[in-house]
Design a protein around this motif. Structure first.
Motif, PDB file in Angstrom:
ATOM      1  N   TYR A 153       0.835  -1.211   0.000  1.00  0.00           N
ATOM      2  CA  TYR A 153       0.000   0.000   0.000  1.00  0.00           C
ATOM      3  C   TYR A 153       0.866   1.256   0.000  1.00  0.00           C
ATOM      4  O   TYR A 153       0.598   2.212  -0.738  1.00  0.00           O
ATOM      5  N   GLU A 154       1.883   1.263   0.839  1.00  0.00           N
ATOM      6  CA  GLU A 154       2.768   2.424   0.920  1.00  0.00           C
ATOM      7  C   GLU A 154       3.520   2.633  -0.395  1.00  0.00           C
ATOM      8  O   GLU A 154       3.696   3.766  -0.847  1.00  0.00           O
ATOM      9  N   ALA A 155       3.957   1.541  -1.031  1.00  0.00           N
ATOM     10  CA  ALA A 155       4.647   1.646  -2.320  1.00  0.00           C
ATOM     11  C   ALA A 155       3.707   2.219  -3.380  1.00  0.00           C
ATOM     12  O   ALA A 155       4.110   3.061  -4.190  1.00  0.00           O
ATOM     13  N   GLU A 156       2.463   1.773  -3.356  1.00  0.00           N
ATOM     14  CA  GLU A 156       1.473   2.300  -4.303  1.00  0.00           C
ATOM     15  C   GLU A 156       1.264   3.798  -4.086  1.00  0.00           C
ATOM     16  O   GLU A 156       1.206   4.578  -5.045  1.00  0.00           O
ATOM     17  N   LEU A 157       1.153   4.201  -2.832  1.00  0.00           N
ATOM     18  CA  LEU A 157       1.001   5.629  -2.519  1.00  0.00           C
ATOM     19  C   LEU A 157       2.231   6.420  -2.936  1.00  0.00           C
ATOM     20  O   LEU A 157       2.106   7.543  -3.437  1.00  0.00           O
ATOM     21  N   ALA A 158       3.401   5.859  -2.740  1.00  0.00           N
ATOM     22  CA  ALA A 158       4.636   6.538  -3.145  1.00  0.00           C
ATOM     23  C   ALA A 158       4.603   6.829  -4.639  1.00  0.00           C
ATOM     24  O   ALA A 158       4.915   7.944  -5.068  1.00  0.00           O
ATOM     25  N   GLU A 159       4.202   5.849  -5.426  1.00  0.00           N
ATOM     26  CA  GLU A 159       4.146   6.058  -6.874  1.00  0.00           C
ATOM     27  C   GLU A 159       3.050   7.055  -7.249  1.00  0.00           C
ATOM     28  O   GLU A 159       3.255   7.916  -8.105  1.00  0.00           O
ATOM     29  N   ARG A 160       1.920   6.963  -6.588  1.00  0.00           N
ATOM     30  CA  ARG A 160       0.823   7.894  -6.858  1.00  0.00           C
ATOM     31  C   ARG A 160       1.252   9.328  -6.535  1.00  0.00           C
ATOM     32  O   ARG A 160       1.013  10.245  -7.320  1.00  0.00           O
ATOM     33  N   PHE A 161       1.863   9.520  -5.369  1.00  0.00           N
ATOM     34  CA  PHE A 161       2.337  10.854  -4.994  1.00  0.00           C
ATOM     35  C   PHE A 161       3.405  11.346  -5.969  1.00  0.00           C
ATOM     36  O   PHE A 161       3.427  12.525  -6.329  1.00  0.00           O
ATOM     37  N   LEU A 162       4.279  10.453  -6.396  1.00  0.00           N
ATOM     38  CA  LEU A 162       5.314  10.814  -7.364  1.00  0.00           C
ATOM     39  C   LEU A 162       4.673  11.307  -8.660  1.00  0.00           C
ATOM     40  O   LEU A 162       5.057  12.353  -9.189  1.00  0.00           O
ATOM     41  N   ASN A 163       3.679  10.585  -9.146  1.00  0.00           N
ATOM     42  CA  ASN A 163       2.987  10.966 -10.375  1.00  0.00           C
ATOM     43  C   ASN A 163       2.233  12.289 -10.235  1.00  0.00           C
ATOM     44  O   ASN A 163       2.034  12.997 -11.222  1.00  0.00           O
ATOM     45  N   ASP A 164       1.847  12.606  -9.002  1.00  0.00           N
ATOM     46  CA  ASP A 164       1.140  13.869  -8.746  1.00  0.00           C
ATOM     47  C   ASP A 164       2.097  15.016  -8.419  1.00  0.00           C
ATOM     48  O   ASP A 164       1.661  16.119  -8.094  1.00  0.00           O
ATOM     49  N   GLY A 165       3.398  14.753  -8.481  1.00  0.00           N
ATOM     50  CA  GLY A 165       4.384  15.794  -8.235  1.00  0.00           C
ATOM     51  C   GLY A 165       4.657  16.077  -6.770  1.00  0.00           C
ATOM     52  O   GLY A 165       5.291  17.073  -6.438  1.00  0.00           O
TER      53      GLY A 165
END
Length: 160
Positions: A23-35
């Motif tokens: 879950y945390e890895a998924e959030l990390a990628e999502r936040f990365l994609n959102d800048g």
């Protein structure tokens, strides 16, 4: 999600921490994609920390040699120190636990995650005086290294 403590049910604890890592890895990628770079870095670190906490269950007997004794966690609750370390996985012990586990790829991912944890608080600067990172591109590469590492290591875990 309430994570069961390792002294209550070690295998459930491990499963919970592995799911948390995903879950945390998924959030990390999502936040990365959102800048949201600093938030993403923090989530990548949390993913690695959760993964190590879950993995530590398989190395409990070995870790017990390094973390003997008891730990009082409340007025009427005392647990083995090793179980407390596994449950909390303090940042100050992360390198040690990973060194004891003795997995070189995990050691690399841990060092990168600790760098990202530092970056979360300090940001980056072109002179690298207060941060290990001078460019956004290197932060992004490190975040994705940790995210990909977690996904690869936990590819057999089913989302439920």
């Amino acid at each position: 999600m309430e994570v069961v403590k390792p002294w209550v049910d070690a295998k459930k604890y491990q499963g919970d921490r592995f799911k948390e890592a995903l879950y945390e890895a998924e959030l990390a990628e999502r936040f990365l994609n959102d800048g949201l770079l600093r938030n993403s870095a923090g989530k990548a670190y949390q993913a690695l920390k959760a993964y190590v906490a879950g993995l530590a269950i398989d190395y409990r007997d070995l870790l017990l040699q390094y973390y003997p004794g008891k730990r009082t966690i409340s007025a009427n609750k005392v647990v083995e120190r090793v179980d407390w370390i596994i449950a909390i996985m303090p940042s100050s012990k992360l390198r040690e636990v990973v060194a004891i586990i003795n997995d070189n790829e995990l050691r690399l991912a841990t060092e990168i995650a600790l760098n990202l944890h530092e970056f979360q608080y300090n940001g980056y600067d072109k002179d690298s005086e207060i941060s290990r990172y001078s460019r956004e591109e290197f932060v992004k590469k490190d975040i994705m290294f940790v995210v990909d590492f977690i996904r690869r290591r936990l590819s057999n875990i089913k989302e439920s």
